[in-house]
Design a protein around this motif. Sequence first.
Motif, PDB file in Angstrom:
ATOM      1  N   GLN A 136       0.153   6.969   5.956  1.00  0.00           N
ATOM      2  CA  GLN A 136      -0.612   6.136   6.901  1.00  0.00           C
ATOM      3  C   GLN A 136       0.080   4.814   7.201  1.00  0.00           C
ATOM      4  OE1 GLN A 136      -4.645   5.642   5.605  1.00  0.00           O
ATOM      5  NE2 GLN A 136      -5.136   7.806   5.829  1.00  0.00           N
ATOM      6  N   GLU A 137       0.970   4.397   6.320  1.00  0.00           N
ATOM      7  CA  GLU A 137       1.655   3.123   6.527  1.00  0.00           C
ATOM      8  C   GLU A 137       2.979   3.293   7.258  1.00  0.00           C
ATOM      9  OE1 GLU A 137      -0.217   0.715   5.791  1.00  0.00           O
ATOM     10  OE2 GLU A 137      -1.643   1.832   4.536  1.00  0.00           O
ATOM     11  N   ARG A 163       0.847  -1.215   0.000  1.00  0.00           N
ATOM     12  CA  ARG A 163       0.000   0.000   0.000  1.00  0.00           C
ATOM     13  C   ARG A 163       0.871   1.249   0.000  1.00  0.00           C
ATOM     14  NH1 ARG A 163      -3.090  -3.103   3.650  1.00  0.00           N
ATOM     15  NH2 ARG A 163      -2.219  -2.025   5.466  1.00  0.00           N
ATOM     16  N   PHE A 164       1.946   1.203   0.796  1.00  0.00           N
ATOM     17  CA  PHE A 164       2.856   2.352   0.848  1.00  0.00           C
ATOM     18  C   PHE A 164       3.511   2.587  -0.513  1.00  0.00           C
ATOM     19  CE2 PHE A 164       7.304   3.714   1.188  1.00  0.00           C
ATOM     20  CZ  PHE A 164       7.127   4.989   1.715  1.00  0.00           C
ATOM     21  N   SER A 165       4.031   1.511  -1.104  1.00  0.00           N
ATOM     22  CA  SER A 165       4.756   1.644  -2.379  1.00  0.00           C
ATOM     23  C   SER A 165       3.835   2.149  -3.478  1.00  0.00           C
ATOM     24  CB  SER A 165       5.369   0.301  -2.779  1.00  0.00           C
ATOM     25  OG  SER A 165       6.265  -0.138  -1.790  1.00  0.00           O
ATOM     26  N   ASN A 166       2.631   1.588  -3.520  1.00  0.00           N
ATOM     27  CA  ASN A 166       1.677   2.011  -4.560  1.00  0.00           C
ATOM     28  C   ASN A 166       1.247   3.468  -4.362  1.00  0.00           C
ATOM     29  OD1 ASN A 166       1.604  -0.378  -6.075  1.00  0.00           O
ATOM     30  ND2 ASN A 166       0.183  -1.319  -4.622  1.00  0.00           N
ATOM     31  N   ALA A 167       1.025   3.836  -3.094  1.00  0.00           N
ATOM     32  CA  ALA A 167       0.606   5.217  -2.822  1.00  0.00           C
ATOM     33  C   ALA A 167       1.718   6.198  -3.178  1.00  0.00           C
ATOM     34  CB  ALA A 167       0.215   5.360  -1.348  1.00  0.00           C
ATOM     35  N   LEU A 168       2.968   5.830  -2.851  1.00  0.00           N
ATOM     36  CA  LEU A 168       4.100   6.710  -3.172  1.00  0.00           C
ATOM     37  C   LEU A 168       4.240   6.859  -4.683  1.00  0.00           C
ATOM     38  CD1 LEU A 168       6.416   8.320  -1.843  1.00  0.00           C
ATOM     39  CD2 LEU A 168       7.853   6.285  -2.092  1.00  0.00           C
ATOM     40  N   ALA A 169       4.142   5.735  -5.391  1.00  0.00           N
ATOM     41  CA  ALA A 169       4.274   5.778  -6.854  1.00  0.00           C
ATOM     42  C   ALA A 169       3.129   6.556  -7.494  1.00  0.00           C
ATOM     43  CB  ALA A 169       4.320   4.358  -7.410  1.00  0.00           C
ATOM     44  N   ALA A 170       1.977   6.584  -6.804  1.00  0.00           N
ATOM     45  CA  ALA A 170       0.827   7.328  -7.336  1.00  0.00           C
ATOM     46  C   ALA A 170       0.836   8.785  -6.885  1.00  0.00           C
ATOM     47  CB  ALA A 170      -0.472   6.654  -6.890  1.00  0.00           C
ATOM     48  N   GLY A 171       1.796   9.132  -6.056  1.00  0.00           N
ATOM     49  CA  GLY A 171       1.870  10.516  -5.571  1.00  0.00           C
ATOM     50  C   GLY A 171       0.882  10.816  -4.465  1.00  0.00           C
ATOM     51  N   ASP A 172       0.306   9.765  -3.878  1.00  0.00           N
ATOM     52  CA  ASP A 172      -0.681   9.955  -2.811  1.00  0.00           C
ATOM     53  C   ASP A 172       0.044   9.912  -1.461  1.00  0.00           C
ATOM     54  OD1 ASP A 172      -2.791  10.004  -1.083  1.00  0.00           O
ATOM     55  OD2 ASP A 172      -3.900   8.346  -2.017  1.00  0.00           O
ATOM     56  N   LEU A 173       0.640  11.037  -1.097  1.00  0.00           N
ATOM     57  CA  LEU A 173       1.453  11.059   0.125  1.00  0.00           C
ATOM     58  C   LEU A 173       0.628  10.866   1.404  1.00  0.00           C
ATOM     59  CD1 LEU A 173       4.171  13.755  -0.670  1.00  0.00           C
ATOM     60  CD2 LEU A 173       4.276  11.280  -0.903  1.00  0.00           C
TER      61      LEU A 173
END
Lengths: 174, 220
Positions: free
Chosen positions: A75-76, A60-70
């Motif tokens: 949250q992780e 979840r962290f990696s996907n959010a970072l790659a999507a720019g959703d800081l």
Amino acid sequence: MNTFTHRLVMASMLALSAPIAWSHGTEQHKASMIEAGRTTAKASVSIPMAADDAVAALERFSNALAAGDLPAASQELSPTVLILESGGAERSRDEYLNGHAKHDAEFLKSAQITLNRRTASVSGDLVWVASESQIHAMKGEQMLMILSTETAVLQKVGKSWQIVHLHWSSRAQK
Amino acid sequence: MSTLKTLLVLGALGAAGAAATIGFGWYNVAADDPHWPVTYRVIDLARARSISVRAEDIEVPDLRDPELIRSGAGNYSAMCVTCHLSPGAEETELSVGLYPKPPRWDALGQADPRAAFWVLKHGIKASGMPAWGKSMDDKYLWGMVAFIKQFPTMTAAQYREQIAASPGHDHGGGETDVGAGDPHAGSHSSPSSSFEPEADPMAGDDPVTDAHASSEGHDH
């Protein structure tokens, strides 16, 4: 043709043909060849079932970072997460979010990230996850081909898992 | 008439002397061969007056704005600290080798804000001070002015805290590695993203080089 001349001709032919034989080919250096996003489907993984939830938090962290959703990425992270990269350190979630996080997200959002290999292990309330990825990205006119490794340590807090340590290391793909 | 002739002869001799000095390379431009004290004083006076005259009408924003100070902290650490140093910091190779010697952080803290802004924006010829206005908007330059105005009461620990809490080397685009690197990487120079390998400065234009080669590149 004597032996010396023969060797000289052969050496010249090899020298002339080597750049062609060793080049990657222009097809690997076009921005249009990069499909932005993160792929994990073809990765070789060795993850015990007990680590599944922790690995899911890391994903979840990696996907959010790659999507720019800081906000989602944060949250992780544990508030006291220690992040090491390239000889530098960020010693809390806030320090990372106010520091490298936006640069990381900016870099990754147009990158093609392929997870190649992942290993995880559980020890009590701690899980470590070691990942090897390939990153293709454009920087200006140049294509970067990067081999990236990541060590993540997650700790169980209540029913959820938080990332308490990340170590990133990258080198150019030869 | 004889006075005029004398002046003309002296002028011609002076011009010939200047031409010979330049042509034969007698003037030493080396940074480790300082100016004569009188030459230095004249240049320093010219510098001070030039800045003062050009900066006198600049309007100063509220330099106590926390966001302005925060913005300036990261940019100072990335763009200024190698030459001007910081509370508790030792001299760097660059600061030791520069001539004229750049003012230390404690002297910057005493500077007139308008003059500091003008110098940041326009730089100073033949001094090593760049014109940051070529890559930074005024608001980011004022951020650095606001930050350096905090120096008189700042400890080394407070400096580190402010750098850690800053957005780093960030002035709305166009940031490049200017020597000090990203403040979030401590004293280690690194790319702005955690995922880019470090470039070896000895390896030419290719930004993608082996990280180990980079770590060994600065070796003397």
